[in-house]
Design an enzyme around this catalytic site. Structure first.
Site, PDB file in Angstrom:
ATOM      1  CG  ASP A  74     -22.870  18.694 -11.269  1.00  0.00           C
ATOM      2  OD1 ASP A  74     -24.029  18.598 -10.950  1.00  0.00           O
ATOM      3  OD2 ASP A  74     -22.254  19.763 -11.379  1.00  0.00           O
ATOM      4  CG  LEU A  75     -26.976  18.072 -16.126  1.00  0.00           C
ATOM      5  CD1 LEU A  75     -28.327  18.562 -16.478  1.00  0.00           C
ATOM      6  CD2 LEU A  75     -26.440  17.219 -17.037  1.00  0.00           C
ATOM      7  CG  ASP A 122     -26.980  20.573 -12.342  1.00  0.00           C
ATOM      8  OD1 ASP A 122     -27.137  20.619 -11.091  1.00  0.00           O
ATOM      9  OD2 ASP A 122     -26.267  21.325 -12.958  1.00  0.00           O
TER      10      ASP A 122
END
Length: 651
Positions: free
Chosen positions: A531-532, A574
């Protein structure tokens, strides 16, 4: 003779030559007006009237009681009919219709059918043909039969090759007479305009090269030459007469050999003393040739259909093996390259699928292929291009000369191409005739004065692809285009449209397959959930275009770090996932996770801005942490959120 035709033997309309051989006479009658519009200068010997007394007069008046019979003879369009007619003396009349004229030719009477072509002779000839099964054997039956019947000094079967050079494939010569068996004659010996006439009019006699031709006269109000396409006695161009004289030949007779309506070859007879065949004899030899052509056509057709059948079966087998719904449709096709090479009888293949390139067999080097690609882009009109003689512009590349003299190039889709190549086959050809002088580029046709054999090595040629192979190549291109399109539809269903990574559906399918496989084999794999961090501010500050560019760049970095067998997926927004195959231990999985995170954190340039995010990753290993897809994902998610919380605390 027509001076325009005489001036250009190579391209002139030979049927408009305007003269007749002195074997007989000619009258041409206008169909609409029924008046005589052309006649030969010697017509008085046959009708007792001069050309001036015939031209422009009604045919019924000048031909008298013979006219109704002659008119019936001439009513065959594009075909000669023969009959015995009483003029001032008995004659053999041959007539046909050409354009707006009835064309009638008169020769000395030849009433009796030759004894060498009676019913028993026909049956024997057909029986002999039925016992042979190759073009060369058919040629042998023709040469032996015609030589025995006519007594010509030399009888040959001359076969045309793909470039219209000719080769003598069989001959029958009297003792002491030079033969040309196996020798090659250049295409310009029988130029295209002459070949065209041979396709329409099957026979051509030259009784004596030392006699003078007879001019044709036209009525005063006629200013166009008469079309002699189907004339049996049309005069021959002076260049051809000189050609025969240079060989020492006084008499010649040729009959066409056609296969599927195309000129396949000629039966050519030569005599050193001159020889006359009457019209019935000539038509008998034409009948022989037509019977031989029926058998020849059947043999060629059978060979072609047999080859087509084999190639289509190979194509069917390949098509059954290609399943566009399979996990890796490209790899399925790559696995068929050896079969494709065999199908096309190619020495090498190159498949381009997207950015990937796969090869099979022997190919030119990279520089030569690059030159071929450039040339093909400029010359390929449509989806298909082929040659079996290397173009002059490409002969400076040794790799192409050796390995790419023959090419079939197929555009399957905008992102998919197939290239097949054949090696150069250097041929040693023995020609009958004088070797050309270096730099000789003369465009005019002149009669050759030498027929002495000389040999030449011919380069830059590959084995010809052949009609059946080219047909199957076209069918193959269509089949592969359908396969590529179906595979593309599947790709679109399984791919994330923004990044080109696998989508959530593809990820879930891959997870199920991996777990099923590992349960059977005891192997391990790792699932990385990613996950960004701080991605939303990028969109808010720089716009969604910047966010999309960042996601695509990160996806490319992850694909480069992943191995071919690994799967990288975008699950949405994302969120990403990586299935890492064949993990030996926890440390291996951890090392890959760290490499991915480090790559993601590198800045991305977007215009004048430097975009940068960090990433949190959670890893689960099958079967250590879980043995079901949902449990494995939950474990990786839990580790991911622990990592994200740790990141926030550090911030």
């Amino acid at each position: 003779m027509n001076p325009e035709v005489v001036a250009d033997c190579k391209k002139g309309d030979l049927q408009l030559i305007g003269a007749l051989q002195p074997l007989g006479a000619l009258v041409a009658v206008c169909i609409d007006s029924a008046r005589v519009e052309y006649c030969s200068a010697n017509i008085g010997e046959w009708l007792g009237r001069t050309p001036q007394q015939l031209l422009g007069r009604p045919a019924a008046e000048v031909l008298g009681a013979a006219w109704p019979q002659l008119e019936r003879l001439a009513q065959g369009v594009g075909a000669n009919r023969i009959g015995q007619v009483e003029l001032i003396v008995p004659v053999t009349a041959v007539g046909h219709q050409r354009g707006r004229h009835y064309v009638l030719e008169f020769e000395p009477a030849a009433i009796a059918e030759p004894d060498w072509w009676d019913e028993a002779a026909r049956i024997d000839f057909i029986t002999r043909l039925s016992r042979v099964h190759t073009p060369k054997e058919i040629a042998g039956v023709l040469t032996s039969t015609i030589a025995a019947c006519t007594g010509y000094d030399r009888v040959m079967v001359y076969r045309f090759l793909e470039d219209w050079d000719g080769e003598v494939i069989d001959q029958c010569c009297k003792p002491g007479v030079e033969g040309f068996l196996g020798l090659r004659f250049p295409a310009h010996d029988i130029p295209e305009n002459a070949r065209r006439l041979y396709t329409l009019n099957w026979q051509r006699i030259i009784a004596d090269t030392e006699t003078d031709n007879v001019e044709l006269y036209a009525a005063p109000d006629i200013d166009e030459p008469l079309d002699l396409t189907f004339s049996m006695l049309r005069a021959v161009h002076p260049v051809h007469i000189q050609y025969l004289r240079n060989m020492g030949i006084r008499g010649s007779f040729s009959v066409s050999l056609l296969v599927e309506g195309e000129l396949w070859g000629l039966v050519t007879c030569h005599d050193y003393a001159g020889k006359v065949l009457n019209s019935i004899e000539r038509l008998a030899f034409e009948e022989m040739a037509r019977l031989a052509c029926l058998h020849l056509t059947n043999i060629c057709r059978l060979a072609m259909e047999s080859l087509r059948s084999v190639l289509r079966e190979r194509l069917a087998v390949m098509s059954r093996a290609l399943d566009p719904t399979a996990d890796q449709p490209k790899q399925l096709l790559v696995g068929q390259l050896a079969g494709l090479q065999s199908m096309l009888e190619a020495d090498g293949l190159r498949l381009r699928w997207g950015n990937d390139e796969h090869t099979q067999g022997e190919l030119p080097d990279a520089a030569a292929l690059a030159a071929l690609d450039d040339w093909t882009r400029d010359h390929q009109d449509g989806d298909f291009l082929h040659f079996d003689v290397l173009p002059v512009a490409l002969r400076g590349h040794p790799g192409l000369c050796r390995h790419g003299a023959g090419v079939v190039s197929m555009s399957i889709s905008p992102q998919c191409e197939l290239l097949a190549v054949r090696k150069e086959q250097v041929q040693k050809i023995t020609w009958a005739g004088k070797q050309p002088e270096p730099g000789d580029t003369a465009q005019t046709l002149t009669p050759r004065s030498s027929f002495e054999a000389w040999s030449q090595s011919v380069r830059y040629r590959a084995k010809p692809w052949g009609e059946a192979t080219l047909e199957i190549a076209q069918e193959l291109r269509e089949a592969l285009a359908e396969y590529r399109q179906a595979a593309r539809h599947k790709e679109l269903a399984y791919l994330d449209p923004l990044t080109g990574l696998a989508n959530r559906y593809a990820f879930e399918q891959a997870m199920a397959d991996r777990i099923d496989h590992c349960r059977r084999t005891g192997e391990r794999f790792a699932l990385h959930m990613l996950d960004l961090d701080e991605f939303k501010p990028i969109n808010d500050t720089y716009g969604h275009g910047a966010g999309d560019e960042l996601l695509k760049t990160i996806a490319e970095r992850m694909k480069r770090l992943a191995r071919r067998e690994d799967l990288v997926a975008r699950l949405g927004g994302d969120e990403f996932a990586i299935i890492e195959w064949h993990v030996a231990g926890d440390d291996d999985a951890s090392a890959q996770a760290q490499r991915m995170v480090a790559a993601i954190e590198q800045p991305v340039l977007f215009g004048e801005y430097r975009l940068q995010v960090s990433a949190s990753m959670g890893t689960a290993i099958f079967p250590t942490h879980a043995q079901h897809a949902s449990a494995l994902s939950e474990y990786a998610d839990k580790v991911l959120y622990l990592a994200k919380d740790e990141q926030r605390r550090r911030a």
